[in-house]
Enzyme design. Structure first.
Site, PDB file in Angstrom:
ATOM      1  N   LYS A  10      40.854  32.314  46.833  1.00 47.68           N
ATOM      2  CA  LYS A  10      40.419  32.428  48.129  1.00 47.68           C
ATOM      3  C   LYS A  10      39.242  33.567  47.941  1.00 47.68           C
ATOM      4  O   LYS A  10      39.546  34.636  47.145  1.00 47.68           O
ATOM      5  CB  LYS A  10      41.338  32.578  49.175  1.00 47.68           C
ATOM      6  CG  LYS A  10      40.916  32.221  50.580  1.00 47.68           C
ATOM      7  CD  LYS A  10      42.282  31.961  51.470  1.00 47.68           C
ATOM      8  CE  LYS A  10      43.016  33.475  51.824  1.00 47.68           C
ATOM      9  NZ  LYS A  10      42.238  34.123  52.515  1.00 47.68           N
ATOM     10  N   VAL A  13      40.876  37.928  47.257  1.00 49.69           N
ATOM     11  CA  VAL A  13      42.214  38.059  46.928  1.00 49.69           C
ATOM     12  C   VAL A  13      42.137  38.623  45.743  1.00 49.69           C
ATOM     13  O   VAL A  13      43.253  39.497  45.362  1.00 49.69           O
ATOM     14  CB  VAL A  13      42.832  36.662  46.527  1.00 49.69           C
ATOM     15  CG1 VAL A  13      42.961  35.892  47.659  1.00 49.69           C
ATOM     16  CG2 VAL A  13      42.139  35.806  45.683  1.00 49.69           C
ATOM     17  N   GLY A  14      41.273  38.979  44.948  1.00 49.59           N
ATOM     18  CA  GLY A  14      40.981  39.871  43.747  1.00 49.59           C
ATOM     19  C   GLY A  14      40.564  38.956  42.404  1.00 49.59           C
ATOM     20  O   GLY A  14      41.172  39.761  41.273  1.00 49.59           O
ATOM     21  N   LYS A  15      39.900  38.110  42.594  1.00 45.77           N
ATOM     22  CA  LYS A  15      39.544  37.151  41.388  1.00 45.77           C
ATOM     23  C   LYS A  15      38.628  38.318  40.466  1.00 45.77           C
ATOM     24  O   LYS A  15      39.213  37.965  39.283  1.00 45.77           O
ATOM     25  CB  LYS A  15      38.562  36.230  41.554  1.00 45.77           C
ATOM     26  CG  LYS A  15      39.388  34.838  42.714  1.00 45.77           C
ATOM     27  CD  LYS A  15      38.351  33.943  42.882  1.00 45.77           C
ATOM     28  CE  LYS A  15      37.255  34.531  43.824  1.00 45.77           C
ATOM     29  NZ  LYS A  15      37.720  34.944  45.198  1.00 45.77           N
ATOM     30  N   THR A  16      37.577  38.720  40.829  1.00 46.12           N
ATOM     31  CA  THR A  16      36.716  39.660  40.069  1.00 46.12           C
ATOM     32  C   THR A  16      37.556  40.923  39.722  1.00 46.12           C
ATOM     33  O   THR A  16      37.440  41.146  38.058  1.00 46.12           O
ATOM     34  CB  THR A  16      35.770  40.298  40.864  1.00 46.12           C
ATOM     35  OG1 THR A  16      34.882  39.270  41.696  1.00 46.12           O
ATOM     36  CG2 THR A  16      34.710  41.132  39.920  1.00 46.12           C
ATOM     37  N   THR A  17      38.687  41.297  40.125  1.00 43.63           N
ATOM     38  CA  THR A  17      39.229  42.476  39.522  1.00 43.63           C
ATOM     39  C   THR A  17      40.176  41.974  38.446  1.00 43.63           C
ATOM     40  O   THR A  17      40.275  42.547  37.319  1.00 43.63           O
ATOM     41  CB  THR A  17      40.118  43.138  40.757  1.00 43.63           C
ATOM     42  OG1 THR A  17      39.474  43.434  41.776  1.00 43.63           O
ATOM     43  CG2 THR A  17      41.059  44.281  40.182  1.00 43.63           C
ATOM     44  N   ASP A  39      29.655  36.049  41.274  1.00 40.76           N
ATOM     45  CA  ASP A  39      30.062  36.755  42.300  1.00 40.76           C
ATOM     46  C   ASP A  39      28.505  37.237  42.999  1.00 40.76           C
ATOM     47  O   ASP A  39      27.850  38.252  42.050  1.00 40.76           O
ATOM     48  CB  ASP A  39      30.674  37.895  42.045  1.00 40.76           C
ATOM     49  CG  ASP A  39      31.456  38.349  43.329  1.00 40.76           C
ATOM     50  OD1 ASP A  39      30.872  38.177  44.372  1.00 40.76           O
ATOM     51  OD2 ASP A  39      32.582  38.751  43.298  1.00 40.76           O
TER      52      ASP A  39
HETATM   53  N1  LIG Z   1      45.403  45.751  43.473  1.00 38.03           N
HETATM   54  C1  LIG Z   1      44.522  46.263  44.086  1.00 38.03           C
HETATM   55  N2  LIG Z   1      44.830  47.495  44.553  1.00 38.03           N
HETATM   56  C2  LIG Z   1      43.732  47.841  45.358  1.00 38.03           C
HETATM   57  N3  LIG Z   1      42.309  47.307  45.586  1.00 38.03           N
HETATM   58  C3  LIG Z   1      42.408  46.139  45.054  1.00 38.03           C
HETATM   59  C4  LIG Z   1      43.302  45.325  44.173  1.00 38.03           C
HETATM   60  N4  LIG Z   1      42.858  44.160  43.979  1.00 38.03           N
HETATM   61  C5  LIG Z   1      41.668  44.175  44.330  1.00 38.03           C
HETATM   62  N5  LIG Z   1      41.206  45.320  45.256  1.00 38.03           N
HETATM   63  C6  LIG Z   1      39.883  45.430  45.825  1.00 38.03           C
HETATM   64  O1  LIG Z   1      39.864  44.498  46.940  1.00 38.03           O
HETATM   65  C7  LIG Z   1      38.363  44.316  46.979  1.00 38.03           C
HETATM   66  C8  LIG Z   1      38.161  42.551  46.458  1.00 38.03           C
HETATM   67  O2  LIG Z   1      38.713  42.438  45.263  1.00 38.03           O
HETATM   68  P1  LIG Z   1      37.707  41.430  44.464  1.00 38.03           P
HETATM   69  O3  LIG Z   1      36.388  41.992  44.435  1.00 38.03           O
HETATM   70  O4  LIG Z   1      38.517  41.466  43.115  1.00 38.03           O
HETATM   71  O5  LIG Z   1      38.055  40.113  45.050  1.00 38.03           O
HETATM   72  P2  LIG Z   1      37.391  38.725  44.771  1.00 38.03           P
HETATM   73  O6  LIG Z   1      38.380  37.600  44.926  1.00 38.03           O
HETATM   74  O7  LIG Z   1      36.597  38.589  43.780  1.00 38.03           O
HETATM   75  O8  LIG Z   1      36.502  38.558  46.001  1.00 38.03           O
HETATM   76  P3  LIG Z   1      35.027  37.630  46.330  1.00 38.03           P
HETATM   77  O9  LIG Z   1      35.802  36.359  46.648  1.00 38.03           O
HETATM   78  O10 LIG Z   1      34.245  38.332  47.434  1.00 38.03           O
HETATM   79  O11 LIG Z   1      34.276  37.464  45.122  1.00 38.03           O
HETATM   80  C9  LIG Z   1      37.797  45.254  45.791  1.00 38.03           C
HETATM   81  O12 LIG Z   1      37.255  46.295  46.504  1.00 38.03           O
HETATM   82  C10 LIG Z   1      38.786  45.362  44.917  1.00 38.03           C
HETATM   83  O13 LIG Z   1      38.525  46.814  44.359  1.00 38.03           O
HETATM   84 MG   LIG Z   2      34.596  38.496  43.174  1.00 38.04          MG
END
Ligand SMILES: Nc1ncnc2c1ncn2[C@@H]1O[C@H](COP(=O)(O)OP(=O)(O)OP(=O)(O)O)[C@@H](O)[C@H]1O
Ligand SMILES: [Mg+2]
Length: 324
Positions: A10, A13-17, A39
């Site tokens: 979703k 949630v942190g996919k990119t991280t 992204d």
């Molecule tokens: N374990 C963590 N601790 C602190 N911050 C986090 C953690 N994981 C993710 N984040 C932060 O949360 C935010 C969203 O993370 P991320 O961009 O990885 O999500 P995503 O799933 O790729 O989002 P999108 O769906 O928008 O592409 C970012 O600012 C990231 O730095």
């Molecule tokens: Mg992302």
């Protein structure tokens, strides 16, 4: 493990991280690694504090790691331009205007976006030979799944189109007997050739996704995210794709046992709720929970990314692709 690794889930949630952390982990393990992101927010650029574009570029300071960001909007435009060019060679001038209007409308439909991105994904997979591992930071779950459902659907459709085209050529040949060498018309037909290309493209895509890709879902320890993950696993299974593992991200850290202030009590309550959700994940979902990553106090980048990489118990070893 398979050479292509996808992280889905979703929004936010942190996919990119997780994708970037896993990319770092793979590169540190000695694999030539590429992280591919779609992204629109250019988050990979944020994570590595470095500008990335449409072509792979080396990530500074990490040997063996490249990254690229596919811009969905540019990709959709490019995709439609391609279709426009193909078609304008095959139809009369009077039709071109009509087709342009239709394509403009097609651009606005959600399918155009997914289809363009899908093409680009598959393109990257087909040209992945410089890499041992390609990590895909996919778009949110729903659209990713629709994307994965495309090959089978389109293959059938293309088969029907090819059949129609063959029939009309056949009719044309029967009508023109004597003045045409029958096989030549069929063999050199640009429409058939183009359809055949697309068919092979989708066969490759379906095969590569089945044989050479591993899928992971990232989730957060809340009910909404757990429900969404359950649905995603089921939808993937319907497409004969299995989810290899689940990554729980943004877990609340536990306070020290001797702390009893308001902040500590809040954290303890929060941890209890999250543990309940994680228990549900372990007991009711098939794929194993392969990593539990706590929330950091700041965005995950730089050294924090290395820390998170260390917490990811996802193997890095890579097999050669079988389908490319
Ligand atoms: N374990 C963590 N601790 C602190 N911050 C986090 C953690 N994981 C993710 N984040 C932060 O949360 C935010 C969203 O993370 P991320 O961009 O990885 O999500 P995503 O799933 O790729 O989002 P999108 O769906 O928008 O592409 C970012 O600012 C990231 O730095
Ligand atoms: Mg992302």
């Amino acid at each position: 493990m398979e050479p292509f690794v996808f992280f889905g889930g979703k929004g936010g949630v942190g996919k990119t991280t997780v994708s970037c952390a896993y990319g770092v982990k793979s590169a540190r393990a000695g694999l030539e690694t590429l992280v591919v992101s779609t992204d629109p927010a250019h988050s990979v650029t944020d994570v590595f504090d470095q500008e990335f574009g449409d072509e792979p570029a080396a990530v500074e300071g990490i040997d063996g790691l490249d990254a690229m960001e596919i811009d969905p909007e540019t990709e959709t435009q490019r995709h439609l331009d391609g279709i426009r060019n193909d078609l304008s060679e095959q139809v009369s001038a009077a039709m071109v205007n009509e087709i342009n209007q239709q394509l403009e409308m097609a651009h606005q439909t959600p399918g155009a976006y997914e289809s363009a991105l899908f093409d680009r994904f598959v393109d990257v997979m087909r040209n992945a030979d410089p890499y041992d591992r390609v990590v895909f930071d996919t778009s949110p779950t729903g659209s990713t799944l629709r994307l994965l459902g495309l090959p089978e659907f389109l293959e059938g459709w293309i088969d029907r189109l090819m059949h129609k085209r063959e029939k009309s050529i056949d009719l044309f040949e029967k009508a023109a007997i004597g003045s045409n060498e029958p096989r030549r018309v069929m063999d050199g037909d640009p429409v058939l050739a183009r359809l055949q290309d697309r068919k092979e493209f989708f066969e490759f895509a379906g095969g590569a996704l089945q044989a050479d890709a591993a899928f992971f879902l990232v989730l957060n320890p809340d009910q909404l995210s757990v429900n969404e993950t359950r649905r995603a696993i089921a939808e993937m299974r319907e497409r004969d794709l299995s989810v290899r593992g689940l990554v729980a991200n943004k877990l609340t850290p536990e306070p020290d046992p001797d702390e009893n202030g308001r902040g500590a009590r809040y954290l303890r309550d929060r941890v209890a709720t999250e543990n309940e959700r994680l228990r549900e994940v372990r007991e009711t979902l098939d794929p194993p929970l392969v990593a539990e990553i706590t929330t950091r106090t700041a965005e995950v980048k730089g050294d924090l990314l290395e820390d998170v990489a260390a917490e990811l118990a996802v193997e890095t070893e890579s097999e050669a692709p079988t389908f490319v």
